[in-house]
Enzyme design. Sequence first.
Site, PDB file in Angstrom:
ATOM      1  CG  MET A  89       3.904  -2.347   6.941  1.00  0.00           C
ATOM      2  SD  MET A  89       3.653  -3.008   8.576  1.00  0.00           S
ATOM      3  CE  MET A  89       2.357  -1.963   9.172  1.00  0.00           C
ATOM      4  CD  GLN A 116       5.772  -2.410  11.737  1.00  0.00           C
ATOM      5  OE1 GLN A 116       6.761  -2.545  11.016  1.00  0.00           O
ATOM      6  NE2 GLN A 116       5.032  -1.310  11.696  1.00  0.00           N
ATOM      7  CG  LEU A 164       0.977   1.007  -1.871  1.00  0.00           C
ATOM      8  CD1 LEU A 164       1.755   1.020  -3.187  1.00  0.00           C
ATOM      9  CD2 LEU A 164       1.908   1.331  -0.708  1.00  0.00           C
ATOM     10  CG  HIS A 165      -2.798   5.788   1.848  1.00  0.00           C
ATOM     11  ND1 HIS A 165      -1.997   6.885   2.044  1.00  0.00           N
ATOM     12  CD2 HIS A 165      -2.561   4.963   2.895  1.00  0.00           C
ATOM     13  CE1 HIS A 165      -1.325   6.745   3.171  1.00  0.00           C
ATOM     14  NE2 HIS A 165      -1.634   5.573   3.707  1.00  0.00           N
ATOM     15  CD  GLN A 197       7.115   4.160  11.271  1.00  0.00           C
ATOM     16  OE1 GLN A 197       6.606   3.134  11.700  1.00  0.00           O
ATOM     17  NE2 GLN A 197       6.837   4.623  10.066  1.00  0.00           N
ATOM     18  CG  LEU A 223      -4.887  10.564   2.969  1.00  0.00           C
ATOM     19  CD1 LEU A 223      -4.580  10.493   1.483  1.00  0.00           C
ATOM     20  CD2 LEU A 223      -6.393  10.438   3.177  1.00  0.00           C
ATOM     21  CB  SER A 224      -3.903   5.850   8.001  1.00  0.00           C
ATOM     22  OG  SER A 224      -3.695   4.578   8.561  1.00  0.00           O
ATOM     23  CG  HIS A 235       1.725   4.535   1.100  1.00  0.00           C
ATOM     24  ND1 HIS A 235       0.519   3.962   1.387  1.00  0.00           N
ATOM     25  CD2 HIS A 235       2.544   4.224   2.132  1.00  0.00           C
ATOM     26  CE1 HIS A 235       0.591   3.317   2.539  1.00  0.00           C
ATOM     27  NE2 HIS A 235       1.799   3.467   3.020  1.00  0.00           N
ATOM     28  CG  ASP A 243       3.239   6.609  11.214  1.00  0.00           C
ATOM     29  OD1 ASP A 243       2.334   6.382  12.029  1.00  0.00           O
ATOM     30  OD2 ASP A 243       3.150   6.342  10.007  1.00  0.00           O
TER      31      ASP A 243
HETATM   32  O1  PAF Z   1       4.892   2.995   8.624  1.00  0.00           O
HETATM   33  C1  PAF Z   1       4.847   1.827   8.190  1.00  0.00           C
HETATM   34  O2  PAF Z   1       4.076   1.509   7.281  1.00  0.00           O
HETATM   35  C2  PAF Z   1       5.744   0.771   8.808  1.00  0.00           C
HETATM   36  O3  PAF Z   1       5.922   0.995  10.162  1.00  0.00           O
HETATM   37  C3  PAF Z   1       7.081   0.626   8.091  1.00  0.00           C
HETATM   38  C4  PAF Z   1       7.918   1.902   8.190  1.00  0.00           C
HETATM   39  C5  PAF Z   1       6.852   0.278   6.629  1.00  0.00           C
HETATM   40  C6  PAF Z   1       7.907  -0.501   8.720  1.00  0.00           C
HETATM   41  O4  PAF Z   1       7.264  -1.726   8.613  1.00  0.00           O
END
Ligand code: PAF
Length: 279
Positions: free
Chosen positions: A32, A63, A35-36, A156, A187-188, A39, A153
Amino acid sequence: MTGFQTFYNFSSLQRFISSNPSIASVGIVPTMGALHIGHLSLIERAVGENDLVVVTIFVNPKQFNNPKDLENYPRVPENDFSLLRQYQSVVACIPEENDVYPEPDPYPGVSLGILDTVLEGKYRPGHFRGVAHVVHNLIYFTKAKRAYFGLKDIQQLSVIQLMVDETQLPASVIPCETVRDKNGMALSSRNLLLSQSDCAAASIIFKTLDYVRKKIKKEQAEAVKKKAIDFFNSGPLKLEYLELVNKNTFEPYTTGGADGVCCIAAYCNNVRLIDNILL
Ligand code: PAF
């Protein structure tokens, strides 16, 4: 390939892929944005395993169960592009909402069972249905054979694996290690919303997870959980949940065996943070 490129819809991405015979395998890193280094570690793994890596940047409205959270989600596309430019075989895809969710929509829908009712499923109603839907469509339209996600996650990841199995998407889901800063903080993208002192305060999350991991082999899970909650609450963050569950089934974890995970969700000011540790 000719340097870094950005695509604003899936058809131009597909035209690019078809016109490059050297691209036999496509990997996807769905994001989304904001980026860090976490990612980048997914991207680097994907670069090693695919001819082309598509980094999708799409803040998925489906979401977010809280409109304020959606509004506040960090959006820094120029910064994202400059991070991606360093890679030879990486492109960005920034689709519009109607491209991700066209009519008719290819997503058949999947029942998520317990994953939809515990932990994140319980506290963010509808969140995982939105995640399963968007990840399905992103993989479907990019035709990626491998999709990369962080273990931060962890629930997820289970949702996505379930969705891929149920819909028989021909793609492998690749889990990747959580990247942490020097204080252990995962990191987030949401960390961008924290001040330096918030980050220091938020280190209680990892300290608590580490406490649980060390104690769990010696004491009953219920007792460890109670002490961990007390420890967490001695710090400044507001705990939403701290749970010990089986990492495969997400049923409560009571055994002390190697199949557990401790998950935490908490608020640091108004920023919601999650993290977990395998036991
Ligand atoms: O983890 C995320 O950034 C989001 O949930 C994802 C997997 C890109 C789906 O929108």
